[in-house]
Enzyme design. Sequence first.
Site, PDB file in Angstrom:
ATOM      1  N   HIS A   1       0.793  -1.226   0.000  1.00  0.00           N
ATOM      2  CA  HIS A   1       0.000   0.000   0.000  1.00  0.00           C
ATOM      3  C   HIS A   1       0.826   1.277   0.000  1.00  0.00           C
ATOM      4  O   HIS A   1       0.262   2.375  -0.050  1.00  0.00           O
ATOM      5  CB  HIS A   1      -0.938   0.003   1.211  1.00  0.00           C
TER       6      HIS A   1
ATOM      7  N   GLY B   1      -6.779  11.850   7.747  1.00  0.00           N
ATOM      8  CA  GLY B   1      -7.513  10.860   6.978  1.00  0.00           C
ATOM      9  C   GLY B   1      -7.503  11.152   5.491  1.00  0.00           C
ATOM     10  O   GLY B   1      -7.322  10.260   4.657  1.00  0.00           O
TER      11      GLY B   1
ATOM     12  N   GLY C   1      -7.113  15.456  12.303  1.00  0.00           N
ATOM     13  CA  GLY C   1      -8.322  15.298  11.517  1.00  0.00           C
ATOM     14  C   GLY C   1      -9.484  16.076  12.084  1.00  0.00           C
ATOM     15  O   GLY C   1      -9.305  17.100  12.746  1.00  0.00           O
ATOM     16  N   THR C   2     -10.673  15.561  11.832  1.00  0.00           N
ATOM     17  CA  THR C   2     -11.895  16.231  12.266  1.00  0.00           C
ATOM     18  C   THR C   2     -12.759  15.251  13.053  1.00  0.00           C
ATOM     19  O   THR C   2     -12.574  14.036  12.987  1.00  0.00           O
ATOM     20  CB  THR C   2     -12.693  16.758  11.062  1.00  0.00           C
TER      21      THR C   2
ATOM     22  N   GLU D   1     -15.123  10.270  16.081  1.00  0.00           N
ATOM     23  CA  GLU D   1     -14.351  10.166  14.842  1.00  0.00           C
ATOM     24  C   GLU D   1     -14.275   8.682  14.476  1.00  0.00           C
ATOM     25  O   GLU D   1     -15.099   7.914  14.930  1.00  0.00           O
ATOM     26  CB  GLU D   1     -12.986  10.853  14.978  1.00  0.00           C
ATOM     27  N   MET D   2     -13.312   8.269  13.651  1.00  0.00           N
ATOM     28  CA  MET D   2     -13.374   6.898  13.154  1.00  0.00           C
ATOM     29  C   MET D   2     -12.038   6.154  13.144  1.00  0.00           C
ATOM     30  O   MET D   2     -11.964   5.061  12.590  1.00  0.00           O
ATOM     31  CB  MET D   2     -13.968   6.882  11.733  1.00  0.00           C
TER      32      MET D   2
ATOM     33  N   SER E   1     -15.598  19.582  13.401  1.00  0.00           N
ATOM     34  CA  SER E   1     -16.077  20.067  12.107  1.00  0.00           C
ATOM     35  C   SER E   1     -17.592  20.189  12.044  1.00  0.00           C
ATOM     36  O   SER E   1     -18.124  20.898  11.187  1.00  0.00           O
ATOM     37  CB  SER E   1     -15.606  19.128  10.993  1.00  0.00           C
ATOM     38  N   ASP E   2     -18.280  19.493  12.944  1.00  0.00           N
ATOM     39  CA  ASP E   2     -19.745  19.580  12.960  1.00  0.00           C
ATOM     40  C   ASP E   2     -20.244  19.204  14.347  1.00  0.00           C
ATOM     41  O   ASP E   2     -19.533  18.555  15.119  1.00  0.00           O
ATOM     42  CB  ASP E   2     -20.365  18.664  11.902  1.00  0.00           C
TER      43      ASP E   2
END
Length: 236
Positions: A5, A21, A90-91, A180-181, A204-205
């Site tokens: 990868h 991300g 990230g967010t 988040e994830m 972000s939201d």
Amino acid sequence: MATPHINAVDGAFADTVLFPGDPLRAKYIAETFLENVEQVTDVRNMLGFTGTYKGVRISVMGSGMGIPSCSIYATELIKDYGVKNLIRVGTCGAISTDVKVRDVIIGMGACTDSQVNRLRFKGQDFAAICDYSLLSAVVKAAEEKGTKYRVGNVFSADLFYTPDPEMFDVMEKMDVLGVEMEAAGLYGVAKEFGAKALCVVTVSDHIRTGEKTSSDERQTTFNEMIEMTLEAAITL
């Protein structure tokens, strides 16, 4: 040596990698903040770059969305390229009304509905926590820059579109600051392979109020988070 990868050569990555991300956010960070930038990988358009920040060698690479994608890249960066520090930038979405859109959250620990850490921990609950030295460095940088931040738990969700919105009430009760994830998976990979990891995210939201930022803003702003993370990175 290339991996399935990542097609970078040996030594292409610095000891410290910022790990957003979005690969386009990685490109933005490299072009905006780093000098002497070189693109070092582009497999599947998951872009990675190495340059210098205030004379210190730093890399930045996209991780993709979710724990599986993040875990693949984190594992290969650590095992095959010798990366020592991975800092997710990230967010996230906020739950509590005490947390506002554009606030910066530093994820001291990461709760999750994923089973990934149980798989690596023989079926038991693994406490997915960040590295304290990275946390301390980022907090110090935030204090010196006067950046508003919160330190606490985040929740790494397997599903973006949750079928169980009542879970947000439980998260708020348990003082989870953002959803988040990736962080729980990243922390598990880092511990498994002897590296250090931290998650720094900008809200972000807001899940409760509906306030949100645009996709363009998410990709190219939130500079305070990036700047304080880079300032910390050069001290490691």
